[in-house]
Design an enzyme around this catalytic site. Structure first.
Site, PDB file in Angstrom:
ATOM      1  N   GLU A   1     -14.713  -7.680  -6.785  1.00  0.00           N
ATOM      2  CA  GLU A   1     -15.529  -8.906  -6.738  1.00  0.00           C
ATOM      3  C   GLU A   1     -15.585  -9.586  -8.104  1.00  0.00           C
ATOM      4  OE1 GLU A   1     -19.545  -8.393  -5.244  1.00  0.00           O
ATOM      5  OE2 GLU A   1     -20.065 -10.475  -5.729  1.00  0.00           O
TER       6      GLU A   1
ATOM      7  N   GLU B   1     -21.143   0.806  -4.809  1.00  0.00           N
ATOM      8  CA  GLU B   1     -20.762   0.041  -5.998  1.00  0.00           C
ATOM      9  C   GLU B   1     -20.539   0.914  -7.225  1.00  0.00           C
ATOM     10  OE1 GLU B   1     -23.443  -3.198  -6.838  1.00  0.00           O
ATOM     11  OE2 GLU B   1     -23.477  -3.844  -4.746  1.00  0.00           O
TER      12      GLU B   1
HETATM   13  O1  KIV Z   1     -23.766  -7.110  -0.171  1.00  0.00           O
HETATM   14  C1  KIV Z   1     -22.727  -7.754  -0.061  1.00  0.00           C
HETATM   15  O2  KIV Z   1     -22.584  -8.673   0.776  1.00  0.00           O
HETATM   16  C2  KIV Z   1     -21.635  -7.416  -0.954  1.00  0.00           C
HETATM   17  C3  KIV Z   1     -20.700  -8.532  -1.269  1.00  0.00           C
HETATM   18  C4  KIV Z   1     -21.347  -9.511  -2.160  1.00  0.00           C
HETATM   19  C5  KIV Z   1     -19.462  -8.046  -1.880  1.00  0.00           C
HETATM   20  O3  KIV Z   1     -21.567  -6.329  -1.441  1.00  0.00           O
END
Ligand code: KIV
Length: 283
Positions: free
Chosen positions: A184, A116
């Site tokens: 997202e 991320e």
């Molecule tokens: O952890 C997850 O499932 C994700 C999604 C919310 C994009 O990163």
């Protein structure tokens, strides 16, 4: 069906075919998703909320992720699997990031990792992991591991300046060597702008219809996770209700002595063996 590769995903983008992406955290769900023909499975750190009962993704560890990712691999041997780097498994240093990304590939059989963020430090991590020979998917916009800094679990990029920041992050993540980016919780116009400017597949969750593919958390879309449902989720089934009803029926039948039925649900023994057994008990 053969497992898809980055070449297949690039070809799908070229042909205008949408990439279908779903999360899974266990063997059985992964098996059903592969049967359904999804293109890609994310073993997300949403594992923390969906399967482990935490309120956030923060407590999820590398060991949690590896255990669940290997189960998903066993359930879906022919599907491209993305392992999600949990909180503090890549932030500290490039060395830490490469070592943990390597665990996903070596111990869990993942095809790729996801991390991320879109700032300079994350770009450096992406570059390092990519140079170690591991495929990286970026993740920008609403990034739950940065919840404190982005002001909670809420849509991002809703002002022009905020939208431009996300577009620039997408460019930086692509330039750092990510093979794909997940966006997202952003407005459709921002998802569209990123997709139109990208040279790699852009996958969206709550980012509108223009991205090259769509992701949902499986437990949301089948109606199993009911603690909180984001606006962008469509419910395709109500599996949670089906399960609760089955558990209720079982509870009632056991309590009323209606289950099991001896001739139907139990193992048989010949009359002669029963007779001999009863005689042995009385000796
Ligand atoms: O952890 C997850 O499932 C994700 C999604 C919310 C994009 O990163």
């Amino acid at each position: 069906m053969a497992k898809k590769t980055i070449n297949d995903f690039a070809q799908m983008v070229e042909n205008g075919e949408k990439i279908v992406y779903l999360t899974a955290y266990d063997y059985l769900t992964a098996k059903m998703e592969e049967k359904a023909g999804v293109d890609m499975i994310l073993v997300g750190d949403s594992l923390g909320m969906v399967s482990l009962g935490y309120d956030t993704t923060f407590p999820v560890t590398m060991d949690d992720m590896i255990r669940h990712c290997s189960a998903v691999r066993r359930g879906a041997p022919n599907t491209f699997i993305v392992g999600d780097m949990p909180y503090m498994s890549y932030q500290t240093s490039n060395e830490q990031a490469i070592a943990n990304a390597g665990r996903f590939i070596k111990e869990a059989g993942a095809d790729c990792i996801k991390l991320e963020g879109g700032g300079p430090m994350i770009a450096e991590r992406i570059k390092a992991i990519q140079q170690a020979g591991i495929l990286v998917m970026g993740h920008i916009g609403l990034t739950p591991q940065l919840m404190g800094q982005i002001g909670g679990y809420r849509a991002q990029g809703r002002s022009s300046a905020a939208a431009m920041k996300i577009v620039n992050e997408a460019k930086a993540v692509e330039a750092a060597g990510a093979f794909s980016i997940l966006v997202e919780g952003i407005p459709t116009a921002v998802g569209k702008a990123i997709t139109e400017r990208a040279g790699i597949p852009i996958l969206g969750i709550g980012a509108g219809s223009y991205t090259h593919g769509q992701l949902l958390i499986y437990a949301d879309m089948v109606g199993m996770y009911d603690n909180f449902t984001p606006k962008f989720v469509k419910k395709y089934a109500n599996v949670g209700e089906v399960l609760v009803n089955a558990f209720k029926e079982y509870t009632a039948e056991v309590r009323q002595g209606q289950f099991p039925i001896d001739d139907e649900h139990t193992y048989k023994m010949s009359d002669a063996e029963v007779k001999e057994f009863l005689a042995a008990l009385d000796k």
